[in-house]
Write an enzyme that holds these catalytic residues in place. Structure first.
Site, PDB file in Angstrom:
ATOM      1  N   SER A 112       8.052   8.973  13.492  1.00  0.00           N
ATOM      2  CA  SER A 112       9.454   9.204  13.842  1.00  0.00           C
ATOM      3  C   SER A 112       9.948   8.247  14.921  1.00  0.00           C
ATOM      4  O   SER A 112      11.135   7.940  14.990  1.00  0.00           O
ATOM      5  CB  SER A 112       9.671  10.653  14.285  1.00  0.00           C
ATOM      6  OG  SER A 112       8.889  10.950  15.419  1.00  0.00           O
TER       7      SER A 112
ATOM      8  N   ASN B 177       8.917  -0.736   1.873  1.00  0.00           N
ATOM      9  CA  ASN B 177       8.892   0.005   0.613  1.00  0.00           C
ATOM     10  C   ASN B 177       9.189   1.488   0.837  1.00  0.00           C
ATOM     11  O   ASN B 177       8.938   2.300  -0.028  1.00  0.00           O
ATOM     12  CB  ASN B 177       7.555  -0.180  -0.107  1.00  0.00           C
ATOM     13  CG  ASN B 177       6.374   0.293   0.721  1.00  0.00           C
ATOM     14  OD1 ASN B 177       6.497   0.535   1.917  1.00  0.00           O
ATOM     15  ND2 ASN B 177       5.225   0.428   0.097  1.00  0.00           N
TER      16      ASN B 177
ATOM     17  N   ASP C 220      -3.341   5.177  -4.144  1.00  0.00           N
ATOM     18  CA  ASP C 220      -4.084   6.124  -4.986  1.00  0.00           C
ATOM     19  C   ASP C 220      -5.584   5.876  -4.885  1.00  0.00           C
ATOM     20  O   ASP C 220      -6.042   4.960  -4.208  1.00  0.00           O
ATOM     21  CB  ASP C 220      -3.589   6.106  -6.433  1.00  0.00           C
ATOM     22  CG  ASP C 220      -3.896   4.819  -7.173  1.00  0.00           C
ATOM     23  OD1 ASP C 220      -4.848   4.088  -6.800  1.00  0.00           O
ATOM     24  OD2 ASP C 220      -3.190   4.532  -8.149  1.00  0.00           O
TER      25      ASP C 220
ATOM     26  N   TYR D  63      -7.569   2.419  -5.213  1.00  0.00           N
ATOM     27  CA  TYR D  63      -7.560   1.408  -4.143  1.00  0.00           C
ATOM     28  C   TYR D  63      -8.662   1.776  -3.158  1.00  0.00           C
ATOM     29  O   TYR D  63      -8.425   2.330  -2.086  1.00  0.00           O
ATOM     30  CB  TYR D  63      -6.179   1.397  -3.474  1.00  0.00           C
ATOM     31  CG  TYR D  63      -5.923   0.208  -2.588  1.00  0.00           C
ATOM     32  CD1 TYR D  63      -5.753  -1.070  -3.118  1.00  0.00           C
ATOM     33  CD2 TYR D  63      -5.824   0.351  -1.217  1.00  0.00           C
ATOM     34  CE1 TYR D  63      -5.504  -2.166  -2.308  1.00  0.00           C
ATOM     35  CE2 TYR D  63      -5.571  -0.735  -0.386  1.00  0.00           C
ATOM     36  CZ  TYR D  63      -5.413  -1.982  -0.938  1.00  0.00           C
ATOM     37  OH  TYR D  63      -5.158  -3.062  -0.127  1.00  0.00           O
TER      38      TYR D  63
END
Length: 143
Positions: free
Chosen positions: A63, A75, A81, A84
């Protein structure tokens, strides 16, 4: 659940799960970074993790990241996942600087949480939905 983790630098602070405070885990910059406004960089996070089959990690800014460093995650949300998981599959944070900034080794810049993959479902096309209309996107106001 136990996760295998590789650290790419022995001086990087080890990951900590703080039970009772949050189930998100902070990630740190694994090198010093200097960015000018408008520059993009993949910031190494200094770790690789072998996630269990059926799980993925969601990597998002903390934050305070924008306030402290003036960077946006390019992105918006990084999804890692279980495929990787190789020895050189270091996690990275793709960032875009909106102002000149410096990020130092071990600064906390993002966080992650592990989720199970979404269960499979099918779609059924209908001409009308039966729920009560809320007024469309953005209809809840600002206060």
């Amino acid at each position: 659940m136990e996760l295998k983790i590789k650290y790419f630098n022995e001086k990087l602070e080890k990951l900590k799960y703080i039970d009772g405070k949050s189930d998100w885990i902070d990630l740190r910059a694994a090198e010093d970074v200097v960015l000018k406004a408008g520059e993009f960089k993949l910031i190494p996070l200094g770790i690789a993790i072998a996630l269990p089959k059926g799980y993925e990690a969601h990597v998002v800014p903390r934050s305070s990241t924008f306030k402290n460093f003036g960077i946006l995650q390019a992105n918006s949300c990084g999804i890692i996942d279980e495929s990787y998981c190789g020895d050189n599959d270091q996690w990275m944070m793709p960032v875009y600087a909106v102002r000149d900034t410096e990020i130092h080794f071990n600064d906390r810049i993002c966080q992650f949480r592990i989720f199970e993959h979404q269960k499979a479902f099918s779609f059924t096309e209908v001409s009308r939905l039966e729920g009560e209309d809320r007024g469309g996107f953005g209809s809840t106001g600002i206060s």
